[in-house]
Motif scaffolding. Structure first.
Motif, PDB file in Angstrom:
ATOM      1  N   ASN A   1       0.829  -1.212   0.000  1.00  0.00           N
ATOM      2  CA  ASN A   1       0.000   0.000   0.000  1.00  0.00           C
ATOM      3  C   ASN A   1       0.860   1.257   0.000  1.00  0.00           C
ATOM      4  OD1 ASN A   1      -2.768   1.036   0.091  1.00  0.00           O
ATOM      5  ND2 ASN A   1      -2.160   1.911   2.055  1.00  0.00           N
TER       6      ASN A   1
ATOM      7  N   ILE B   1       2.283   1.842  -3.503  1.00  0.00           N
ATOM      8  CA  ILE B   1       1.271   2.404  -4.407  1.00  0.00           C
ATOM      9  C   ILE B   1       1.048   3.887  -4.113  1.00  0.00           C
ATOM     10  CG2 ILE B   1      -1.180   2.345  -4.996  1.00  0.00           C
ATOM     11  CD1 ILE B   1      -1.032  -0.716  -4.721  1.00  0.00           C
ATOM     12  N   LYS B   2       0.993   4.254  -2.848  1.00  0.00           N
ATOM     13  CA  LYS B   2       0.798   5.657  -2.475  1.00  0.00           C
ATOM     14  C   LYS B   2       1.937   6.541  -2.980  1.00  0.00           C
ATOM     15  CE  LYS B   2      -2.147   5.368   1.643  1.00  0.00           C
ATOM     16  NZ  LYS B   2      -2.236   5.652   3.109  1.00  0.00           N
TER      17      LYS B   2
ATOM     18  N   LYS C   1       1.422   7.020  -6.744  1.00  0.00           N
ATOM     19  CA  LYS C   1       0.254   7.858  -7.034  1.00  0.00           C
ATOM     20  C   LYS C   1       0.536   9.327  -6.682  1.00  0.00           C
ATOM     21  CE  LYS C   1      -3.957   6.416  -6.361  1.00  0.00           C
ATOM     22  NZ  LYS C   1      -4.435   6.237  -7.750  1.00  0.00           N
TER      23      LYS C   1
ATOM     24  N   ARG D   1      -2.880  -4.588   2.679  1.00  0.00           N
ATOM     25  CA  ARG D   1      -3.135  -4.793   1.250  1.00  0.00           C
ATOM     26  C   ARG D   1      -2.411  -6.044   0.750  1.00  0.00           C
ATOM     27  NH1 ARG D   1      -4.028   0.354  -2.479  1.00  0.00           N
ATOM     28  NH2 ARG D   1      -5.097  -0.691  -4.199  1.00  0.00           N
TER      29      ARG D   1
ATOM     30  N   GLU E   1      -2.696  -5.571  -8.947  1.00  0.00           N
ATOM     31  CA  GLU E   1      -3.075  -4.626  -7.902  1.00  0.00           C
ATOM     32  C   GLU E   1      -2.623  -3.213  -8.269  1.00  0.00           C
ATOM     33  OE1 GLU E   1      -5.002  -4.086  -4.125  1.00  0.00           O
ATOM     34  OE2 GLU E   1      -4.864  -5.790  -5.497  1.00  0.00           O
TER      35      GLU E   1
ATOM     36  N   SER F   1      -4.765  -1.855 -11.055  1.00  0.00           N
ATOM     37  CA  SER F   1      -6.097  -1.451 -10.593  1.00  0.00           C
ATOM     38  C   SER F   1      -6.089  -0.017 -10.063  1.00  0.00           C
ATOM     39  CB  SER F   1      -6.580  -2.399  -9.491  1.00  0.00           C
ATOM     40  OG  SER F   1      -5.870  -2.183  -8.278  1.00  0.00           O
ATOM     41  N   GLU F   2      -4.896   0.482  -9.771  1.00  0.00           N
ATOM     42  CA  GLU F   2      -4.736   1.865  -9.306  1.00  0.00           C
ATOM     43  C   GLU F   2      -4.214   2.784 -10.412  1.00  0.00           C
ATOM     44  OE1 GLU F   2      -5.589   3.196  -6.560  1.00  0.00           O
ATOM     45  OE2 GLU F   2      -5.986   1.509  -5.207  1.00  0.00           O
TER      46      GLU F   2
END
Length: 355
Positions: free
Chosen positions: A60, A63-64, A67, A94, A117, A120-121
């Protein structure tokens, strides 16, 4: 392909993440890297625009980071020491959710799930060789020493078995000798597999490194380098067999230098070796001696003989030479020039390049 002007790198161990970062920046891309303590080289930070660190399993957080940096394309470069997956991993919520959905903790299954995963983001995982296709193994024999008759038989035997093992998503490396399997790669990795096989073989073992039939080239591409040759020297192995176009060769020239010095043969074979149409059996030893002009037919159990009207070096009339030229003075140009210069019925008239 990368329209955002940015590329994210999920950086494992070794030099691969650094090579990817340098190539991406040469293309004018901004590089945002995420590494893992005790795995990723700290020097990577010198070749990227942003360097972030997460613990193994902090999906997680990874991913953050991407992003926040507005990364929409990323590559997975470099591996992770597999034994650490049992001791150093600290999965967040996650990662736990993702792993709970898997039937088994196999390499490709885990990496595909992570890629899904991320996607998906809105973060698309690109092939790890996106910027470095030039370091993939090219078909042919790269060293001065060629495999002998016994070694060629072992290569054919081991190649087929390696692909069968790959179907089970077990490993990418197999060690054989005299049509007996000495070692299969497990969680301990390629080097340990070579040492195990070499110890049992007591010299002259064949090391085969191939991609899995289900291999996803976005990650976990087979890779070798000078350390592989050093391990083979220690193990007493005599031939390294790679899959052309699907195996990364780090420091290719140093690999070949070490192999030549220690009389080790390096051979790269096309994955299509077993798919060639069968027309007529050909003397494989003779093909080897002629320089492996077509590596995809060299080690097939039966190979294709060219039609009479097909131009071929081996089809030249006795006493006559076919004039050939090589375009390009880079690594492959030099490689092919050397091969043609050794073929008796080939007349190498020149090497050409653009200046």
């Amino acid at each position: 392909m990368i329209s955002s002007g940015k590329i994210g790198i999920i950086a494992g161990n070794g030099q691969f993440p650094i090579l990817v970062a340098r190539s991406a920046r040469k293309m004018g891309l901004k590089v945002i890297a995420v590494g893992f303590p005790d795995e990723t080289r700290e020097e990577l930070s010198q070749f990227v625009d942003e360097m972030h660190w997460v613990k193994l399993g902090q999906l997680n957080k990874l991913i953050k980071i991407f992003k926040k940096a507005r990364v929409t394309d990323a590559v997975m470069a470099g591996g992770v020491t597999k034994t650490k997956l049992f001791s150093k991993i600290r999965p967040d919520w996650r990662a736990i959710r993702l792993l709970s959905k898997l039937d088994a903790n196999r390499d490709d299954a885990i990496l595909r799930a992570v890629a899904a995963e991320l996607e998906s983001e809105g973060i698309k995982i690109q092939p790890s060789t996106l910027f470095l296709e030039s370091i993939l193994a090219s078909p042919g024999i790269m060293t001065r020493r060629k495999p002998n008759k016994r070694e060629r038989a072992d290569i054919e035997y081991g190649w087929k078995l390696s692909k069968e093992v790959g179907k089970l998503d077990i490993g990418q490396c197999l060690v054989v000798k005299e049509k007996a399997v000495l070692a299969v790669e497990g969680i301990d990795g390629t080097d340990a597999t070579i040492l195990r096989g070499g110890k049992l073989g007591k010299g002259g073992a064949i090391v085969i490194k191939t991609s899995k039939p289900i291999q996803d080239l976005r990650f976990d591409v087979p890779a070798v380098g000078p350390n592989t040759i050093q391990t083979m020297i220690e193990a007493g192995a005599s031939v390294l067999v790679l899959e052309a176009g699907k195996t990364i060769m780090f420091d290719r020239e140093e690999m070949i230098r070490l192999a030549n010095k220690n009389k080790i043969s390096i051979v790269a074979i096309s994955k299509d070796v077993e798919k060639e149409p069968v027309k007529k059996k050909t003397d494989k030893g003779k093909l080897i001696q002629e320089g492996l002009v077509d590596a995809t037919t060299t080690f097939a159990s039966e190979v294709t003989t060219p039609e009479p009207d097909t131009p071929s070096i081996s089809a030249a009339a006795p006493g006559k030479k076919i004039k050939v030229a090589v375009i390009g003075v880079g690594y492959l140009g030099k490689y092919h020039a050397e091969k043609y210069s050794r073929i008796e019925n080939a007349d190498l008239i020149g090497v050409i390049d653009i200046v």
